[in-house]
Design a protein around this motif. Structure first.
Motif, short mmCIF file in Angstrom:
data_model
loop_
_atom_site.label_atom_id
_atom_site.label_comp_id
_atom_site.label_asym_id
_atom_site.label_seq_id
_atom_site.Cartn_x
_atom_site.Cartn_y
_atom_site.Cartn_z
N LEU A 12 0.83 -1.20 0.00
CA LEU A 12 0.00 0.00 0.00
C LEU A 12 0.87 1.25 0.00
CD1 LEU A 12 -3.01 1.00 0.28
CD2 LEU A 12 -2.54 1.17 2.74
N VAL A 13 0.52 2.21 -0.87
CA VAL A 13 1.21 3.49 -0.92
C VAL A 13 0.57 4.41 0.11
CG1 VAL A 13 1.84 5.49 -2.33
CG2 VAL A 13 1.73 3.20 -3.36
N ASP A 18 -4.02 14.29 -1.35
CA ASP A 18 -5.45 14.00 -1.28
C ASP A 18 -6.08 13.88 -2.67
OD1 ASP A 18 -5.24 14.08 1.45
OD2 ASP A 18 -6.03 16.12 1.66
N GLU A 19 -5.65 14.75 -3.61
CA GLU A 19 -6.24 14.70 -4.94
C GLU A 19 -5.90 13.41 -5.66
OE1 GLU A 19 -2.48 17.30 -5.20
OE2 GLU A 19 -4.18 17.02 -3.84
N ARG A 20 -4.79 12.79 -5.31
CA ARG A 20 -4.43 11.48 -5.89
C ARG A 20 -5.23 10.38 -5.20
NH1 ARG A 20 -3.15 10.23 -10.38
NH2 ARG A 20 -2.19 12.29 -10.34
N ALA A 21 -5.40 10.48 -3.88
CA ALA A 21 -6.11 9.46 -3.12
C ALA A 21 -7.59 9.38 -3.49
CB ALA A 21 -5.95 9.71 -1.62
N PHE A 84 -0.42 0.16 -9.08
CA PHE A 84 -1.75 -0.28 -9.54
C PHE A 84 -2.79 0.06 -8.49
CE2 PHE A 84 0.10 -3.87 -7.26
CZ PHE A 84 -0.94 -4.34 -6.47
N VAL A 85 -4.04 0.07 -8.93
CA VAL A 85 -5.16 0.36 -8.05
C VAL A 85 -5.89 -0.92 -7.73
CG1 VAL A 85 -7.38 1.56 -7.84
CG2 VAL A 85 -5.44 2.71 -8.93
N ALA A 86 -6.18 -1.13 -6.46
CA ALA A 86 -6.98 -2.27 -6.02
C ALA A 86 -7.89 -1.80 -4.90
CB ALA A 86 -6.09 -3.42 -5.53
N ARG A 87 -9.16 -2.03 -5.05
CA ARG A 87 -10.18 -1.65 -4.07
C ARG A 87 -10.04 -0.18 -3.65
NH1 ARG A 87 -11.78 -4.27 1.77
NH2 ARG A 87 -14.03 -4.07 1.52
N GLU A 249 -4.67 6.94 -15.39
CA GLU A 249 -4.28 8.19 -14.75
C GLU A 249 -4.35 8.14 -13.23
OE1 GLU A 249 -5.36 12.98 -15.11
OE2 GLU A 249 -6.83 11.45 -15.68
N ARG A 250 -5.05 7.15 -12.68
CA ARG A 250 -5.20 7.09 -11.23
C ARG A 250 -3.88 6.76 -10.54
NH1 ARG A 250 -9.85 2.74 -10.68
NH2 ARG A 250 -8.38 1.72 -12.10
N ILE A 251 -2.92 6.14 -11.25
CA ILE A 251 -1.68 5.74 -10.57
C ILE A 251 -0.69 6.89 -10.43
CG2 ILE A 251 -1.93 3.34 -11.31
CD1 ILE A 251 0.41 3.88 -13.27
N GLU A 252 -0.75 7.87 -11.34
CA GLU A 252 0.21 8.97 -11.28
C GLU A 252 -0.26 10.10 -12.19
OE1 GLU A 252 2.30 11.24 -9.96
OE2 GLU A 252 3.02 9.38 -9.05
N ASP A 253 0.28 11.30 -11.98
CA ASP A 253 -0.16 12.44 -12.79
C ASP A 253 0.50 12.43 -14.16
OD1 ASP A 253 2.37 14.01 -12.79
OD2 ASP A 253 1.96 14.24 -10.64
N GLY A 254 -0.07 13.23 -15.07
CA GLY A 254 0.39 13.24 -16.45
C GLY A 254 1.81 13.74 -16.62
N LEU A 255 2.24 14.69 -15.78
CA LEU A 255 3.60 15.22 -15.90
C LEU A 255 4.63 14.13 -15.62
CD1 LEU A 255 5.57 17.56 -16.29
CD2 LEU A 255 5.29 18.11 -13.86
N TYR A 256 4.41 13.35 -14.56
CA TYR A 256 5.35 12.27 -14.23
C TYR A 256 5.37 11.23 -15.35
CZ TYR A 256 7.75 8.78 -11.32
OH TYR A 256 8.66 7.88 -10.82
N ALA A 257 4.20 10.91 -15.89
CA ALA A 257 4.12 9.93 -16.98
C ALA A 257 4.82 10.45 -18.23
CB ALA A 257 2.66 9.59 -17.29
N ALA A 258 4.61 11.74 -18.56
CA ALA A 258 5.23 12.30 -19.75
C ALA A 258 6.75 12.32 -19.62
CB ALA A 258 4.70 13.71 -20.00
N ARG A 259 7.25 12.67 -18.45
CA ARG A 259 8.71 12.69 -18.23
C ARG A 259 9.28 11.27 -18.28
NH1 ARG A 259 9.27 17.35 -13.48
NH2 ARG A 259 9.19 19.13 -14.91
N SER A 260 8.51 10.30 -17.85
CA SER A 260 8.96 8.91 -17.92
C SER A 260 9.05 8.46 -19.37
CB SER A 260 7.99 8.01 -17.14
OG SER A 260 7.91 8.41 -15.78
N ALA A 261 8.04 8.81 -20.17
CA ALA A 261 8.07 8.47 -21.59
C ALA A 261 9.22 9.17 -22.30
CB ALA A 261 6.73 8.84 -22.24
N GLU A 262 9.50 10.39 -21.89
CA GLU A 262 10.62 11.13 -22.47
C GLU A 262 11.95 10.46 -22.13
OE1 GLU A 262 12.91 14.04 -24.43
OE2 GLU A 262 10.83 13.37 -24.62
N LEU A 263 12.07 9.91 -20.91
CA LEU A 263 13.28 9.17 -20.53
C LEU A 263 13.45 7.96 -21.43
CD1 LEU A 263 15.66 8.48 -18.64
CD2 LEU A 263 14.00 7.33 -17.14
N LEU A 264 12.37 7.24 -21.71
CA LEU A 264 12.45 6.09 -22.61
C LEU A 264 12.90 6.53 -24.00
CD1 LEU A 264 11.90 3.09 -23.30
CD2 LEU A 264 9.55 3.76 -23.84
#
Length: 291
Positions: A12-13, A18-21, A84-87, A249-264
Motif C-alpha cells: 500500500l502506498v 489528497d487529490e491522488r487518493a 496499480f489500483v486495487a479496491r 491516470e489514477r496511478i500517477e499524474d500526467g507530468l510524471y508519466a510524460a517525463r517517464s516516456a521522455e526518458l524512454l
C-alpha cells in the motif's frame, strides 16, 4: 474489512496527496481513467547499435527486445509508474513485470501465446536477450498452456455459474486474497503489456486497458517508417518508430508519466550514451556468462 497494507503483488502506498487518493473513488474503473498519448521515436541510432551488437557476436538482438529492456529500465528508474489500483487504493508493485505476445506462426488462425517476465534492476541486456529467446521458443513449442486448460474448464460451466465464478474471482482479487498461483502467470497482472504490431508490418493502435487484472499501462509498437526530421540542424530522413500508450491516470499524474516516456525516448535515441559501445556491451555480456 480493513485495507491490507500488503498484498502478494504489492504494498500500500501511503502519504499520497489528497487529490491522488480521491481519484479511484471518482473514476472507479480503469477504462474511464485512461489517457492516450503517442511518441514518435527516432530509432536510426538504435538500429545501427543493434546491427553492431549482432556483428560483434552478441546473442541475437532485435529492436523489440531492446525496447522491452529499456521499458523495464524506465520503470525501475521511475517507480511511481509501477503502481496499480486495487479496491480504491494505490499499491506499489513488488517488481517490474512486462507481458507481451508471441505468435506461433504468422497466420490468421495462429495462436497467440502471452509471455510474462520479471525484469530485475540493472539486468544486463545479454541476460534479457537469452532469457526471452528461450521463453519465446518454449511458448511456440508448447502444447495447450495451463491457463488455456483453466479457461476451457471455466467455459464449460453454465453461464450463471460462470458469472458467479468470475465475480468471486474479482471480489477476492480486490481484497488481495487470491493465491499467487492464479495470478503469477496472468499477463494482466503486470507493470505493462507491450504489443509488437511492427512485427506484423502494421501501424500501432491505441489499445484499451483490461478491467481484469491490475495492469495500468499498455504500449503498442508500430512499424518503423522513414520520415523527414530535423537532426543536427538539418532535415534528414530518419527511421521513426511510433509508440502508442494507454495509461491509467489514477496511478500517477500526467507530468510524471510524460517525463517517464521522455526518458524512454532518450534511452532509445542515444543507445551509446545509455548502454555504451555495442562491442563493449557484448564483451561484458560474454564475461558475465562465463562467470
Amino acid at each position: 474489512m480493513r485495507t491490507p497494507l500488503r498484498r502478494r503483488d504489492g504494498r500500500l502506498v501511503t502519504g499520497i496527496p489528497d487529490e491522488r487518493a480521491i481519484m479511484p473513488f471518482i473514476m472507479r474503473r480503469r477504462n474511464e481513467s485512461t489517457v492516450y498519448f503517442e511518441q514518435l521515436v527516432d530509432i536510426t541510432a538504435a538500429q545501427d547499435w543493434i546491427e553492431r551488437w549482432n556483428a560483434a557476436g552478441g546473442p541475437r538482438l532485435s529492436l523489440f527486445v531492446l525496447l522491452l529492456h529499456e521499458v523495464a529500465g524506465m520503470l525501475h528508474a521511475r517507480p511511481r509508474l509501477n503502481r496499480f489500483v486495487a479496491r480504491r487504493r494505490l499499491y506499489d508493485r513488488d517488481g517490474v513485470y512486462l507481458s507481451f505476445g508471441a505468435m506461433k506462426e504468422f497466420a490468421d488462425n495462429a495462436t497467440l501465446e502471452m509471455i510474462k517476465r520479471r525484469f530485475e534492476p540493472d539486468e544486463s541486456l545479454g541476460t534479457v536477450v537469452r532469457s526471452l529467446e528461450t521463453a519465446i521458443q518454449q511458448a511456440r513449442a508448447a502444447g495447450v498452456a495451463s491457463v488455456d486448460k483453466e479457461l476451457k474448464l471455466l467455459l464449460s460451466l453454465p453461464v450463471p455459474l460462470l458469472d458467479i465464478a468470475v465475480a468471486v474471482f474479482h471480489w477476492l482479487d480486490a481484497r488481495g486474497l487470491l493465491p499467487s498461483s492464479l495470478t503469477s502467470s496472468d499477463p494482466m497482472y503486470s507493470s505493462a503489456v507491450v504489443s509488437n504490431l511492427g512485427s506484423l508490418k502494421t501501424d500501432a493502435a491505441f489499445h484499451h486497458l483490461y478491467e481484469h487484472g491490475n495492469c495500468p499501462l499498455f504500449l503498442v509498437v508500430g512499424s518503423c517508417r522513414p520520415a523527414p526530421v530535423v537532426h543536427d540542424g538539418r532535415i534528414q530522413i530518419r527511421q521513426i518508430l511510433p509508440l502508442r500508450w494507454t495509461f491509467d491516470e489514477r496511478i500517477e499524474d500526467g507530468l510524471y508519466a510524460a517525463r517517464s516516456a521522455e526518458l524512454l525516448r532518450r534511452r532509445l535515441e542515444d543507445p551509446i550514451g545509455n548502454l555504451g559501445l555495442p562491442e563493449d556491451a557484448v564483451d561484458s555480456a560474454s564475461v558475465r556468462e562465463e562467470l
